[in-house]
Structure formats: C-alpha cells, structure tokens
Design a protein around this motif. Structure first.
Motif, PDB file in Angstrom:
ATOM      1  N   GLY A 295       0.787  -1.225   0.000  1.00  0.00           N
ATOM      2  CA  GLY A 295       0.000   0.000   0.000  1.00  0.00           C
ATOM      3  C   GLY A 295       0.817   1.271   0.000  1.00  0.00           C
ATOM      4  N   GLN A 296       2.129   1.158   0.094  1.00  0.00           N
ATOM      5  CA  GLN A 296       2.989   2.356   0.103  1.00  0.00           C
ATOM      6  C   GLN A 296       3.013   2.992  -1.284  1.00  0.00           C
ATOM      7  OE1 GLN A 296       6.974   1.693   1.602  1.00  0.00           O
ATOM      8  NE2 GLN A 296       7.814   3.399   0.398  1.00  0.00           N
ATOM      9  N   PRO A 297       2.800   4.316  -1.384  1.00  0.00           N
ATOM     10  CA  PRO A 297       2.871   4.975  -2.694  1.00  0.00           C
ATOM     11  C   PRO A 297       4.279   4.882  -3.274  1.00  0.00           C
ATOM     12  CG  PRO A 297       1.794   6.380  -1.064  1.00  0.00           C
ATOM     13  CD  PRO A 297       2.418   5.251  -0.311  1.00  0.00           C
ATOM     14  N   LEU A 298       4.350   4.494  -4.536  1.00  0.00           N
ATOM     15  CA  LEU A 298       5.640   4.397  -5.222  1.00  0.00           C
ATOM     16  C   LEU A 298       5.830   5.541  -6.215  1.00  0.00           C
ATOM     17  CD1 LEU A 298       5.708   0.546  -5.954  1.00  0.00           C
ATOM     18  CD2 LEU A 298       6.552   1.773  -3.921  1.00  0.00           C
ATOM     19  N   LEU A 299       4.795   5.823  -6.985  1.00  0.00           N
ATOM     20  CA  LEU A 299       4.882   6.896  -7.973  1.00  0.00           C
ATOM     21  C   LEU A 299       3.476   7.362  -8.317  1.00  0.00           C
ATOM     22  CD1 LEU A 299       4.134   5.489 -11.003  1.00  0.00           C
ATOM     23  CD2 LEU A 299       6.304   4.372 -10.519  1.00  0.00           C
ATOM     24  N   TRP A 300       3.421   8.475  -9.055  1.00  0.00           N
ATOM     25  CA  TRP A 300       2.138   9.059  -9.429  1.00  0.00           C
ATOM     26  C   TRP A 300       2.098   9.290 -10.940  1.00  0.00           C
ATOM     27  CZ3 TRP A 300       4.612   9.746  -4.948  1.00  0.00           C
ATOM     28  CH2 TRP A 300       3.874   9.679  -3.756  1.00  0.00           C
ATOM     29  N   LEU A 301       0.984   8.870 -11.554  1.00  0.00           N
ATOM     30  CA  LEU A 301       0.738   9.108 -12.972  1.00  0.00           C
ATOM     31  C   LEU A 301      -0.285  10.227 -13.112  1.00  0.00           C
ATOM     32  CD1 LEU A 301       0.219   5.653 -14.735  1.00  0.00           C
ATOM     33  CD2 LEU A 301       2.126   7.225 -15.042  1.00  0.00           C
TER      34      LEU A 301
ATOM     35  N   PRO B 278      10.377  10.682 -13.463  1.00  0.00           N
ATOM     36  CA  PRO B 278       9.443  11.789 -13.690  1.00  0.00           C
ATOM     37  C   PRO B 278       9.587  12.388 -15.090  1.00  0.00           C
ATOM     38  CG  PRO B 278      10.381  11.960 -11.506  1.00  0.00           C
ATOM     39  CD  PRO B 278      11.125  10.858 -12.201  1.00  0.00           C
ATOM     40  N   GLY B 279       8.440  12.656 -15.702  1.00  0.00           N
ATOM     41  CA  GLY B 279       8.420  13.237 -17.035  1.00  0.00           C
ATOM     42  C   GLY B 279       8.238  12.234 -18.142  1.00  0.00           C
ATOM     43  N   ARG B 280       8.384  10.957 -17.824  1.00  0.00           N
ATOM     44  CA  ARG B 280       8.256   9.948 -18.875  1.00  0.00           C
ATOM     45  C   ARG B 280       6.787   9.693 -19.189  1.00  0.00           C
ATOM     46  NH1 ARG B 280      10.390   3.628 -19.103  1.00  0.00           N
ATOM     47  NH2 ARG B 280       9.017   3.016 -20.821  1.00  0.00           N
ATOM     48  N   GLN B 281       6.461   9.663 -20.471  1.00  0.00           N
ATOM     49  CA  GLN B 281       5.118   9.311 -20.917  1.00  0.00           C
ATOM     50  C   GLN B 281       5.066   7.806 -21.135  1.00  0.00           C
ATOM     51  OE1 GLN B 281       4.334  11.780 -24.357  1.00  0.00           O
ATOM     52  NE2 GLN B 281       3.408  13.350 -23.073  1.00  0.00           N
ATOM     53  N   VAL B 282       3.992   7.191 -20.652  1.00  0.00           N
ATOM     54  CA  VAL B 282       3.861   5.741 -20.746  1.00  0.00           C
ATOM     55  C   VAL B 282       2.525   5.382 -21.369  1.00  0.00           C
ATOM     56  CG1 VAL B 282       5.349   5.334 -18.753  1.00  0.00           C
ATOM     57  CG2 VAL B 282       2.886   5.586 -18.408  1.00  0.00           C
ATOM     58  N   GLU B 283       2.496   4.244 -22.021  1.00  0.00           N
ATOM     59  CA  GLU B 283       1.261   3.706 -22.572  1.00  0.00           C
ATOM     60  C   GLU B 283       0.643   2.745 -21.574  1.00  0.00           C
ATOM     61  OE1 GLU B 283      -0.178   4.681 -25.396  1.00  0.00           O
ATOM     62  OE2 GLU B 283       1.473   6.119 -25.590  1.00  0.00           O
ATOM     63  N   MET B 284      -0.608   2.437 -21.769  1.00  0.00           N
ATOM     64  CA  MET B 284      -1.271   1.464 -20.917  1.00  0.00           C
ATOM     65  C   MET B 284      -0.532   0.131 -20.999  1.00  0.00           C
ATOM     66  SD  MET B 284      -5.275   0.369 -20.976  1.00  0.00           S
ATOM     67  CE  MET B 284      -5.931  -0.812 -19.787  1.00  0.00           C
ATOM     68  N   GLY B 285      -0.248  -0.481 -19.849  1.00  0.00           N
ATOM     69  CA  GLY B 285       0.461  -1.746 -19.808  1.00  0.00           C
ATOM     70  C   GLY B 285       1.966  -1.626 -19.691  1.00  0.00           C
ATOM     71  N   THR B 286       2.493  -0.387 -19.718  1.00  0.00           N
ATOM     72  CA  THR B 286       3.948  -0.204 -19.555  1.00  0.00           C
ATOM     73  C   THR B 286       4.372  -0.626 -18.151  1.00  0.00           C
ATOM     74  OG1 THR B 286       3.983   1.641 -21.115  1.00  0.00           O
ATOM     75  CG2 THR B 286       5.823   1.489 -19.572  1.00  0.00           C
ATOM     76  N   LEU B 287       5.498  -1.312 -18.053  1.00  0.00           N
ATOM     77  CA  LEU B 287       6.018  -1.718 -16.753  1.00  0.00           C
ATOM     78  C   LEU B 287       6.524  -0.501 -15.988  1.00  0.00           C
ATOM     79  CD1 LEU B 287       6.784  -4.098 -14.860  1.00  0.00           C
ATOM     80  CD2 LEU B 287       9.066  -4.047 -15.931  1.00  0.00           C
ATOM     81  N   LEU B 288       5.957  -0.280 -14.806  1.00  0.00           N
ATOM     82  CA  LEU B 288       6.345   0.864 -13.981  1.00  0.00           C
ATOM     83  C   LEU B 288       7.303   0.466 -12.869  1.00  0.00           C
ATOM     84  CD1 LEU B 288       2.830   2.529 -13.539  1.00  0.00           C
ATOM     85  CD2 LEU B 288       4.599   3.119 -15.220  1.00  0.00           C
ATOM     86  N   ALA B 289       7.075  -0.693 -12.286  1.00  0.00           N
ATOM     87  CA  ALA B 289       7.912  -1.144 -11.169  1.00  0.00           C
ATOM     88  C   ALA B 289       7.646  -2.618 -10.919  1.00  0.00           C
ATOM     89  CB  ALA B 289       7.615  -0.334  -9.904  1.00  0.00           C
ATOM     90  N   VAL B 290       8.575  -3.246 -10.214  1.00  0.00           N
ATOM     91  CA  VAL B 290       8.397  -4.634  -9.781  1.00  0.00           C
ATOM     92  C   VAL B 290       8.719  -4.698  -8.294  1.00  0.00           C
ATOM     93  CG1 VAL B 290       9.124  -7.030 -10.029  1.00  0.00           C
ATOM     94  CG2 VAL B 290       8.999  -5.551 -12.053  1.00  0.00           C
ATOM     95  N   VAL B 291       7.773  -5.241  -7.521  1.00  0.00           N
ATOM     96  CA  VAL B 291       7.983  -5.440  -6.089  1.00  0.00           C
ATOM     97  C   VAL B 291       7.981  -6.941  -5.818  1.00  0.00           C
ATOM     98  CG1 VAL B 291       7.086  -5.053  -3.773  1.00  0.00           C
ATOM     99  CG2 VAL B 291       6.883  -3.253  -5.506  1.00  0.00           C
ATOM    100  N   GLU B 292       9.116  -7.453  -5.332  1.00  0.00           N
ATOM    101  CA  GLU B 292       9.244  -8.875  -5.005  1.00  0.00           C
ATOM    102  C   GLU B 292       8.842  -9.063  -3.560  1.00  0.00           C
ATOM    103  OE1 GLU B 292      12.899 -11.987  -4.561  1.00  0.00           O
ATOM    104  OE2 GLU B 292      12.790 -10.847  -6.448  1.00  0.00           O
TER     105      GLU B 292
END
Length: 619
Positions: A571-577, A601-615
C-alpha cells in the motif's frame, strides 16, 4: 445583438452551447487543440480555430490565443463554458477589452468568487488557509484548490502525517487543471449532503433562485449523479438556501448564470463556494423549470431583463454522468475508440462524442450526461435507471453499470444518500455479475461465421469446441458442438446463431443476444468480453509483483528516496501518474523489495507499460 459566439472550451459543453446558438440563428466558432482537431465540437461549429500549445492539456488555458481566435473568426461574443478559464477574471477582462461580449458575470464578480478563499471571507467564513496551523483536533480536513472545481486539486486528510503529500499533490493537480496552484485547508464534514442553488441574474437588479439540486453522489469529489429538486429538504431550509444564494449574488453584483454550493449536515447549511459559470448539472434545472439556461445567458448578455418572478418548477429530474473509467479499479480512466453510444428515446443525452471518436488521455473522461424528467422523483429515477440499463456503449470500460446500481440502491431511492455513499457501497456496487450466457452467445456467434461445408467437422465428434473470454477481469470457458443439425450446447437450446444475433432458450424462455465485434473485443447486449487466444503468448507475461500502467499518462513524481533495492510496505505509494488532468497513485501490491523501477518523472507511458516490480517477502 449577438450574431456569432466563440465557445472557449471543448467537448460536451461546447456542443451544448452550439445547440442553443443554432436554434437562435447565431453562428458558432470552436477552438481546438491538436488532439481535438477531429473532435465533435470542432466538427459541429461553423468555424474552427486551431490553438497551438505546449501540450494539449494547456491549450485551452491560453486566454490570449482564444481572444485572438475570436477576433480573427469574426465572433462578437465569447461563452466560457465550464472548467479551464471559465472562472478567470483576467480572461473575462481580456474578452471585454477586445470589444467582445462576455457571456458571463462581470470580471469583478468572478474575481470575488472564483477564489474559494476570498469567497468564504466574503461570506464571513475564515478558512484554515495556513496548513501549518492544522492540528490533530482539526482532522479530518480537506485540502482544496482555490481556483476551479470538478474535484481537481482536492484531497481529504485524516492523518497529519499525510498532510504534506496531500498539499503537494493538490497543488500539482490544480496547476495542471487551472493554471493556479493555490490551495487552502478547511474542516471536512463527514457524510453531509452536497446541495446547490442555481441562480440567474440580469443587469436590471433581478436575481432568480431556480430551486435546489442534490449532488451528493460523488467520486474523488466530482459529481456522478445529480437531481433537482434536492429531496427531503424542509421548506424552511430550502428558503434559507435560496436566500443565502441570492445574498451571495447581490453581494458581488452578479450577472448571468451561477451556482452557490452548500454542504447540508444536521439540518444546517454550510457555504462551500460560488461557481461563477454554468454547471455540468444544469440540465436537471432546465428540465424542472422548462427553460434553456444557455438561451437565458445569451439574453442577459444582450441586456434583456428577466421576468420579475422565475418560472414554476414542475416534476423531478435526475442526471447521471457516463464516464470512461473503471470504478472497480480505483476509478481509473479508460481510453480508446468509442464505437457506439445510443440511449433509448425519451432521455436527454448531452455529449461531446459520436460513434467512431477516440477517447484520449488529455481531458476529463466524461463521455456524456443522461437526463430523465418525470412528474415524481420515483418515476424519474426508475426511468433513468432503465434507460441506462438499455444504453448501448461499445468501447472502453465505463461506469454505466455502477450508475444503474446506484440509482436502484435503497439508500438512493429513499433519498438518504450523502457524500460518503461510494465510500460505503462501492465494493458491493462494483461486484461483477456478468450475464452467464453472454460468453456462450459470443462463442456461438463467432462459430456461426465459420460454419461452412466443413467448418464444424472434427475427427473426435464427442469432444466439444472450447473458447475462452475475459469478462470483468475473470476468465470464462465455454463449450459447444457442431452437429449435422447445427450448433448445440449443453443445458440450452440454440434457437438461432448468426454473426450479429444469437437466440437461446432455457426452461422454455427465449432470450435474444445482439453481438458486435471490434477486434478481440465482443459486446453481447450490455456485457463486454475480450476473446482470449487459445495459446497465450509467453513473451507477454510479466514477473509476479509487476506494476503496469493502468492507463496512458505521464509519470509526474516518484516517491522520495525510492530506488531499486528499497524495502517497501504493502500500500505504500511508489509513484504518481497524471492522466486526464488527474493524478493516480501507484502503490506497492505487497510488502517486499523494489527490484525494478524503469521509469522517472516526465516519462510518458502507454497502458500496460512496466512501472515497477515489487518482489514479496518470502513467508
């Protein structure tokens, strides 16, 4: 006399103003960003002017270019619509300084009320403008943008530890939406009702209070369902609301259409703000009073006097806002092609889209407003719920089912709703209940298009054909057979199977299913399905704990100190779109280690783009 109107706005409100202008014989001028070059409002106007801008989101905030466009197109008046620059006093002055008619209140009135902090001071209310003065005793509080509206730049804060982050997010969102990052803090009243009064004033001293509206059903502080009149108010409270609204208008020498908003709690009215513009929900007032508020705005702008008394209210009206969004997934906005949008006869539909239009990422995700009017509230609510249930929407995910269930919820039908309605009921209202026969109908329809002379032949006739569909995030598998007598399926009788329609009979009852296909997307009546491949592509699979962009957008912030290898909590915030002028928080799905963070920050992403991985941590 006004002969040509430029609407300094886009989408649904621009189309709405154009409709009245055409009825009055007034020429229309649209302005548009590059993203809106083929938008409905740009196509409907008599003339359209492209507005250059650093980004599509900023284009409609360029008042200087809009005034220049009005002069170049020969317009003699400007209608601001709502949002963007509609409550910007400097823009109103610029319009007047150019010799154009401003279809709105005087700039001085806009200035007095457009800032919510100054409006509260004018009404004798002192907001907690200094966030450093907030204490535990003040909680919960609401961080709110001083300019604009529509739920943007607003955050509820229940813990002091969350205040700084809420201030940062609200300022960023307000700057993006209104070009003004000023915010303030005020007490947040839990579970009140949002009630407002429509006013209309002329230049001759007459001020109308056109009844009340209830706008309590909201998500992200943005209204979803509105109605007029507000149910359950005592005559005394209604009279008090009317009096306060008229007093607010007279205090700033108001002219034109406006709305005074209140929070009603424990039988008392608490002033929220005055919106110096037309509201999104104005159609319910039009329906109840039998008027055209845009036409009255034009008459007032031309200097005509209103009648001494407003018209009488008749019946009840309810409006529902159709959004391209997924309520079950954090209200995530949706994009893509709107293939079809139709509502049953007898329902008013205000929209800025038509079949085949694309829903982009740059603007509010509202598709349309559906309005029903009837002699009683119960009839209006039932009529609107039934119409929405039969509304055809082919395209991205919408909130249509949520609206139908909300309108039929006992708390709403009894008039006991408040602003906490979705906080309490969203889970139940978004619980998926797709038509169990829809996947089979889709499969039979698809099979009917491929059943030629040998289309149903199999060397193992005892084995059924199998198809898989995703419906509301769940996978459904259906089985059917090709026989000499046609298509069959266990438990049902296939009366007819064609590419556009399937008729099935169960327990002696026949049901018709209308089918429409757009790529792998299948619409069966009002149920949307996605056809799944028989053999999934392994290259599209992501590692467990992968966070994918839920919509196209721009990464605006990454949590401070966050790097690969950081331990994070569930539940910790990682980033904001940022998408559609709203910020969307991306949080850790589990407690564990951040192993990948490929965006900044500043990168434009498409739907389904990988933003992060939490193991996740091993148990």
């Amino acid at each position: 006399m006004i002969t040509s109107v430029l609407v300094a706005n886009r989408g649904e409100i621009a189309c709405r103003v154009f409709r009245t202008c055409r009825q009055w014989g007034i020429r229309t001028v649209a302005v548009h960003s590059d993203a809106d070059a083929n938008a409905l409002h740009a196509r409907e106007a008599d003339a359209a002017v492209r507005l250059p801008g650093a980004s599509p989101a900023d284009t409609y905030l360029r008042g200087d270019l809009i005034v220049k466009a009005a002069v170049a197109a020969g317009a003699d008046a400007v209608h601001p619509g709502y949002g963007f620059l509609s409550e910007n006093a400097d823009f109103a002055r610029a319009v007047r300084d150019a010799g154009l008619v401003w279809i709105g209140p005087p700039p001085e009135a806009v200035e007095a009320m457009a800032s919510k902090t100054r409006a509260k001071e004018l009404m004798g209310i002192a907001p907690l403008t200094d966030p450093t003065g907030v204490t535990e005793a003040d909680l919960p509080v609401l961080v709110k943008a001083a300019a604009g509206g529509g739920g943007r730049g607003m955050r509820v804060v229940r813990r002091l530890a969350d205040l700084d982050a809420a201030l940062t997010a609200a300022r960023a969102e307000a700057t993006s939406a209104f070009g003004d990052g000023e915010v303030f803090v005020e007490p947040y009243l839990e579970n009140g009702r949002h009630v407002e009064v429509q006013i209309l004033a002329d230049t001759h001293g007459t001020v109308w209070a056109l009844g009340t509206r209830d706008c309590s059903l909201q998500r992200r502080h943005q209204k979803v369902i509105e109605e007029a009149p507000a149910p359950g108010l005592t005559p005394e409270l209604t009279a008090e609301l009317h009096d306060l609204a008229v007093r607010a208008a007279r205090a700033v020498h108001y002219v034109g259409a406006g709305t005074v908003e209140f929070l009603v709690a424990d039988g008392r009215a608490h002033f929220l703000e005055m919106n110096t513009r037309l509201q999104v929900e104005h159609p319910v007032t039009e329906a109840v009073f039998g008027i055209d508020l845009v036409a009255l705005q034009l008459r007032v702008a031309e200097g005509h006097a209103l009648e001494t008394d407003p018209p009488r209210a008749r019946g009840h009206a309810v409006e529902a806002r159709l959004y391209a969004e997924d309520p079950a997934n954090g209200w995530a906005p949706q994009t893509g092609r709107l293939h079809r949008l139709t509502v049953p006869d007898g329902i008013r539909l205000d929209t800025g889209y038509t079949d085949g239009d694309d829903i982009g990422v740059h603007y509010d995700p509202m598709l349309a407003k559906a309005v029903a009017h009837a002699p009683t509230r119960a009839e209006a609510v039932r009529r609107l719920a039934g119409a929405l249930e039969r509304t055809v929407i082919h395209g991205p995910v919408t909130n249509r089912d949520l609206l139908v269930r909300s309108l039929r919820h006992e708390e709403f039908t009894s008039g006991r709703m408040d602003t906490g309605f979705y906080d309490r009921h969203l889970t139940d209202l978004t619980r998926s209940a797709p038509d169990p026969l829809a996947p089979l109908a889709a499969a039979l329809s698809d099979a009917s298009t491929r059943t030629g002379r040998f289309g149903g032949w199999r060397n193992l006739p005892s084995q059924p054909q199998v198809k898989r569909y995703a419906v509301a995030g769940e996978e459904h598998e259906v089985r059917y057979h090709h026989t000499r007598d046609g298509l069959t399926a266990d438990g049902v009788h296939v009366v007819h199977a064609g590419p556009d329609r399937v008729v099935l009979e169960t327990d002696g009852v026949q049901r018709r299913f209308d089918i429409a296909r757009y790529g792998d997307r299948v619409h069966v009546n009002t149920t949307a399905l996605t056809a799944l491949p028989r053999f999934p592509d392994p290259t599209t699979q992501h590692a467990p704990g992968s966070l994918l962009a839920p919509m196209p957008g721009t990464v605006v912030r990454v949590a401070e100190g966050l790097t690969e290898g950081t331990t994070v909590q569930a539940g910790q915030p990682l980033l904001w779109l940022e998408a559609m002028k709203m910020e969307h928080k991306i949080t850790a799905p589990v407690t564990g280690t951040l192993t990948e963070l490929p965006v900044s920050p500043g990168r434009q992403v498409e739907m389904g783009t990988l933003l992060a991985v939490v193991e996740g941590d091993a148990e």
